[in-house]
Write a protein that holds these residues in place. Structure first.
Motif, short mmCIF file in Angstrom:
data_model
loop_
_atom_site.label_atom_id
_atom_site.label_comp_id
_atom_site.label_asym_id
_atom_site.label_seq_id
_atom_site.Cartn_x
_atom_site.Cartn_y
_atom_site.Cartn_z
N LYS A 146 0.84 -1.20 0.00
CA LYS A 146 0.00 0.00 0.00
C LYS A 146 0.88 1.25 0.00
CE LYS A 146 -3.95 -2.04 2.43
NZ LYS A 146 -4.72 -2.03 3.71
N ILE A 147 1.95 1.20 0.80
CA ILE A 147 2.87 2.34 0.87
C ILE A 147 3.56 2.55 -0.48
CG2 ILE A 147 5.04 3.13 1.90
CD1 ILE A 147 4.12 1.76 4.51
N ALA A 197 1.09 4.04 -2.99
CA ALA A 197 0.82 5.44 -2.67
C ALA A 197 2.01 6.33 -3.08
CB ALA A 197 0.54 5.59 -1.18
N LYS A 198 3.24 5.86 -2.80
CA LYS A 198 4.43 6.64 -3.16
C LYS A 198 4.55 6.78 -4.67
CE LYS A 198 8.16 6.82 -0.79
NZ LYS A 198 9.45 6.59 -0.12
N LYS A 257 1.88 10.14 -3.12
CA LYS A 257 1.11 10.30 -1.89
C LYS A 257 1.78 9.51 -0.77
CE LYS A 257 -3.22 10.52 -4.53
NZ LYS A 257 -4.55 9.89 -4.73
N ARG A 258 1.23 9.69 0.43
CA ARG A 258 1.66 8.89 1.57
C ARG A 258 0.48 8.05 2.03
NH1 ARG A 258 6.47 9.37 3.57
NH2 ARG A 258 5.84 8.15 5.40
N ALA A 259 0.75 6.75 2.20
CA ALA A 259 -0.32 5.85 2.61
C ALA A 259 -0.64 6.04 4.08
CB ALA A 259 0.09 4.40 2.36
N THR A 260 -1.90 5.76 4.43
CA THR A 260 -2.30 5.78 5.84
C THR A 260 -1.92 4.46 6.46
OG1 THR A 260 -4.18 7.21 5.28
CG2 THR A 260 -4.25 6.07 7.41
N VAL A 261 -1.01 4.53 7.40
CA VAL A 261 -0.50 3.31 8.04
C VAL A 261 -1.20 3.08 9.36
CG1 VAL A 261 1.56 2.13 8.88
CG2 VAL A 261 1.73 3.72 6.96
#
Length: 256
Positions: free
Chosen positions: A216-217, A220-221, A225-229
Motif C-alpha cells: 500500500k505504501i 501510494a508513493k 502520496k503517503r499511505a495511511t499506516v
C-alpha cells in the motif's frame, strides 16, 4: 508449474515414478537492490579473491578446504557419494507424524505420479491415510542428502524436508526457567486464558499483513502520496503482578 526433480519413491520392492514440485512460495515482496544515486539495479559479480576479476559461471568449481588446500569436486564425485539416492526417495520406516517436533521441519514438495506409477502411487497414498502414519525417507536434491517425511494431503503425497539431528543446536546454552515458582492461581488463570483463545486451526485466517501494508505504501508513493499506516497501540497493564496481568487479559478477551 515446472517440476524440480524426477525420480521414484521406493516403497518396499515397489518403485513409484514421480515428479517433485515446490509446495511453497514466498509471500514477501520482491525488492531489488538499487544504487541510491541513479536507481540502477545492482548486479552481483562472482569475483576471484586474488585477481579481483570476474569469473565466468562455467569456470566455477566446488571445493572443500582440507589440510591447507582445496580438494576440488566434480559432478561425478557427488553422484559417487550416494549413487542409489540420486534418483530415489527411499522409505526407511513409518512413524506417527505427531512424534516429529516442529523444530525439525524445513519445506514441502508436492509429488505427481508418472503415468506408469499411478496405481502404486494411489496405494501408498490410501495406505498412509488409512494407517495415519507418515514415511521417513532420504533422497538427494541439488547434490545434498535430505531427510524427509512423506505424508498425504488432499489426495496428494507430500514430501516435507526435515533437518538431521546434528543440524539442531543444543539447548544446553539457553538459560531456562526451571527454578521459577508458579502459583496454583497463576497456573489456573494461564490455562483459562489458553482455553479462551483456543480455536480450530485455520491457516486462511492468517495473512501476511506486513507485506500488504508495505505494498500500500509503495502504490501510494508511486502516485506521490503517503499511505495511511495502521498505528498499533501496545496494551498497558496496571501493575507488574503476573496474576493481575493474566486476569486483565481474560477480561479484555471477553470484552472483545
Amino acid at each position: 508449474m515446472r517440476s524440480i526433480w524426477k525420480g521414484s519413491i521406493g516403497f518396499g520392492l515397489v518403485n513409484i515414478p514421480v515428479k517433485l514440485y515446490s509446495g511453497v512460495q514466498a509471500s514477501h515482496l520482491d525488492l531489488d537492490m538499487l544504487d541510491e544515486r541513479d536507481h540502477e539495479r545492482i548486479r552481483y559479480m562472482r569475483v576471484n579473491q586474488k585477481t579481483e576479476k570476474e569469473v565466468p559461471f562455467d569456470k566455477i568449481v566446488k571445493g572443500y578446504f582440507l589440510n591447507d588446500r582445496y580438494v576440488i569436486l566434480d559432478k561425478h564425485d557427488f553422484e559417487e557419494a550416494s549413487p542409489e539416492k540420486t534418483k530415489i526417495i527411499e522409505l526407511e520406516n513409518f512413524v506417527d507424524i505427531h512424534e516429529i517436533n516442529p523444530v525439525y521441519y524445513e519445506t514441502s514438495y508436492y509429488t505427481e505420479p508418472e503415468k506408469q506409477g499411478r496405481k502404486a502411487y494411489a496405494l501408498l497414498l490410501k495406505a498412509l491415510e488409512k494407517s495415519g502414519k507418515a514415511g521417513v525417507a532420504r533422497f538427494v536434491l541439488r547434490n545434498t542428502e535430505n531427510l524427509c517425511v512423506i505424508h498425504p494431503l488432499e489426495n496428494v503425497i507430500v514430501v516435507t524436508k526435515i533437518r538431521f539431528e546434528e543440524e539442531i543446536r543444543s539447548l544446553s546454552e539457553i538459560n531456562k526457567v526451571d527454578d521459577v515458582n508458579i502459583t496454583k492461581k497463576e497456573m489456573d488463570v494461564g490455562l483459562a486464558l489458553i482455553k479462551q483463545y483456543t480455536s480450530k486451526f485455520d491457516l486462511s485466517a492468517f495473512k501476511d499483513d506486513y507485506s500488504d501494508e508495505l505494498l500500500k505504501i509503495i502504490k501510494a508513493k508511486a502516485k506521490g502520496k503517503r499511505a495511511t499506516v495502521k498505528k498499533i497501540k501496545p496494551q498497558k497493564t496496571t501493575g507488574d503482578d503476573l496474576y493481575d496481568q493474566l486476569m486483565q487479559s481474560l477480561s479484555s478477551k471477553k470484552g472483545a
